[in-house]
Every structure is written in C-alpha cells, then in structure tokens.
Write a protein that holds these residues in place. Structure first.
Motif, PDB file in Angstrom:
ATOM      1  N   ASP A 147      40.395  39.348  36.981  1.00 33.45           N
ATOM      2  CA  ASP A 147      41.178  38.974  37.996  1.00 33.45           C
ATOM      3  C   ASP A 147      40.742  37.591  38.513  1.00 33.45           C
ATOM      4  N   ILE A 148      41.944  36.744  38.486  1.00 34.34           N
ATOM      5  CA  ILE A 148      41.906  35.254  39.142  1.00 34.34           C
ATOM      6  C   ILE A 148      41.045  34.826  40.111  1.00 34.34           C
ATOM      7  N   ASP A 149      40.962  35.767  41.255  1.00 29.79           N
ATOM      8  CA  ASP A 149      40.040  35.411  42.218  1.00 29.79           C
ATOM      9  C   ASP A 149      38.841  36.179  42.493  1.00 29.79           C
ATOM     10  N   TYR A 150      38.197  36.729  41.248  1.00 30.19           N
ATOM     11  CA  TYR A 150      36.897  37.189  41.257  1.00 30.19           C
ATOM     12  C   TYR A 150      36.523  38.118  42.298  1.00 30.19           C
ATOM     13  N   ALA A 151      37.777  38.729  42.854  1.00 34.68           N
ATOM     14  CA  ALA A 151      37.643  39.811  43.652  1.00 34.68           C
ATOM     15  C   ALA A 151      36.674  41.058  43.655  1.00 34.68           C
ATOM     16  N   ASN A 152      36.005  41.447  44.524  1.00 40.30           N
ATOM     17  CA  ASN A 152      35.522  42.855  44.543  1.00 40.30           C
ATOM     18  C   ASN A 152      36.771  43.828  44.769  1.00 40.30           C
ATOM     19  N   ILE A 153      37.041  44.958  43.793  1.00 40.20           N
ATOM     20  CA  ILE A 153      38.132  45.620  43.818  1.00 40.20           C
ATOM     21  C   ILE A 153      37.978  47.035  44.198  1.00 40.20           C
ATOM     22  N   LEU A 154      38.738  47.600  44.854  1.00 34.88           N
ATOM     23  CA  LEU A 154      38.845  49.129  44.987  1.00 34.88           C
ATOM     24  C   LEU A 154      39.941  49.686  44.654  1.00 34.88           C
TER      25      LEU A 154
END
Length: 292
Positions: A147-154
């Motif tokens: 992901d473009i924003d390097y997020a931690n994702i649930l």
C-alpha cells in the motif's frame, strides 16, 4: 512434484487482548488472522451482498478489470468502467468475473453503514476518515502489491471466502518489483509461478491464509499482499499510520512524488514507459540474485 512458492500459514488467534496483539504482532510486525474480533458488530450478522444491494444499490461504483494489464491509457488507480452497485452485485452473483471494486469509500456514500461497525480498541491509532470497501467476484484477483501509505491494516472479510498471500518487505528483492510502482510483475501467478521466467521467486518466503466471513487479517507496514476471491464477496479495511519513521518517509515519497512522477511519465512516454519498467523489474531482480 511440481515446484511451488514457500508459503507458510499465517498464524491465527480466536481472540486476543490489546496487550498481546501489540507485543506479539504489531511490535515485531508480523501478520495474524483474528477469528473473533468483530462478533459484536451489527455488520457481523447484517453485511452480505443482498444487504449492500438494499442500502447502496443505486450508487455508481468504480470497477477494475483484473485481466487488464497496467496501461498508459489509465492513471494511477484509475478505474476501467463504472456501474450501478445493484448491477455489479447481479454480475458477481451469476458466476466468475474479473471485475472488482477497489478502494471505494462506500461508507461516505452510504452513511447508514457507519452504524454497523465500531473502531476496534486493539492498540492501533486508526485513521477514522477512510474506511474502504473492496468487492470481487469468484476468481477475481488483485495484483501483488503493497500500500502506498505503508499503513498498518485491519482487513475484515464478509460474505464468502478470500485467499490472501503476503510477503514481508524483506522479500522485495525476490519479487520482481516494478520500478516507480507499488506492484510486482503482473504476469506472475503466485499460486503457480513460472520459475524459469522468474527464478528469484525460489528464494521468496511468504505466508498464506483463507479468510471467511467475519475474520480479520492484520497486515503490517509495507507488507506485500495479493488477494483472490474464491467466491463472490467483499471486505473492509481500516488503516493506521506507520509507526516506523522510515516507513512514514517512504509513504510521503509515494504520495507526494512517486505516483505523480509515474503518471507524468505515462503521459510522456506512453506504453514505452510501462514496457521499460517491466523489463527493469526482471533485470534488477535477477542481477541481485545471480545464483539461483
């Protein structure tokens, strides 16, 4: 025996405390499936394709065709066509299709859906403005990407089953990443890869799981992921900003420079730019992995 990728099963927890989630998975940046995180949500019992048709059938939604390769005709994440949600649900219920809905803010379009869930108190500072929904028909796929924003994702799955393949950022050097992009080579089948064409994949170590209704997948910052809808279904993602400063700087680069540079090069060079990047993906990966 036919050669396969090295894919371990993603760990699973039926339930997990905030403390254990942070210590076991967020801090070491390891993925996990939590089977019983959202059973108290109204969405757990309400959300299926028929319910979405009922509350959002008149909405026009963007569709992406998973059979189409990246083309200079389209901008970064530009949809291939649009359709009424009711028509799309009819389409995916009929049988296999390559069309899917990607990063659609349906919760903003249909505020009623916001009453069906709450933000999990699990230790992540969730960005509450951008819950996103993803839909797909049987056999539709998402390219391997991060992901473009390097997020931690649930990532919460509803209705049917979905296969998820993940690779940590440490495996990027084996995955044939396309320069100035967030994807690997599109012609790699990660369930049945061509090791003669992409020999470095033999060294890649990833993880896999199948998500069912109501299950949650935690994906850490910068993890590669490829999704295949085994049946028609949909998912919702909540995001938390990267905790790692280096990843935050990479996210800023992607958001404010990389995607705009890539769109500009597509306009200037057209398909030659796409072809050049695909060739560089193979050249750079193989040059770093000369012994297979």
């Amino acid at each position: 025996m036919k050669e396969r990728l090295e894919l371990a099963e993603i760990p699973r927890e039926k339930k997990i405390s905030k403390k254990d989630f942070l210590e076991r998975y967020v801090k070491p940046q390891k993925p996990v499936v939590i089977e019983q995180l959202i059973e108290d949500w109204p969405a757990y019992t309400k959300w299926n394709l028929e319910y979405i048709r009922e509350v959002a059938g008149d909405k026009t939604v963007p569709l992406f065709d998973g059979t189409k390769t990246i083309s200079s005709k389209y901008k970064f994440n530009e949809p291939h066509l649009h359709m009424k949600m009711s028509e799309y649900i009819d389409l995916i219920k009929k049988g296999p299709t390559s069309y899917r809905i990607f990063l659609y803010h349906l919760l903003r379009e249909v505020p009623e859906l916001q009453k069906d869930f709450s933000f999990p108190k699990i230790g992540l500072r969730i960005l509450k403005q951008i819950p996103m929904l993803f839909f797909g028909g049987e056999n539709s796929k998402v390219f391997m990407h991060y992901d473009i924003d390097y997020a931690n994702i649930l990532h919460f799955h509803f209705h049917g089953r979905k296969r998820c393949i993940l690779f940590p950022p440490s495996e990027t050097k084996y995955l044939y990443k396309v320069p100035h992009a967030l994807i690997t080579r599109e012609d790699i089948d990660f369930m049945d890869p061509d090791f003669d064409q992409f020999p470095a994949l033999r060294k890649a170590k990833g993880m896999v799981t199948e998500l069912g209704h109501g299950e949650t997948l935690y994906m850490p910052e910068g993890y590669w992921h490829q999704m295949t809808y085994l049946t028609a279904g949909f998912s919702m993602s909540l995001r938390a900003a990267p905790r790692n400063i280096e990843n935050l700087s990479k996210a800023m680069y992607n958001l404010f420079f990389m995607r705009h540079f890539d769109n500009a090069m597509r306009r200037w060079k057209g398909q030659k730019w796409i072809d050049y990047k695909n060739k560089q993906a193979v050249k750079k990966t193989n040059s770093k992995n000369e012994t297979f």
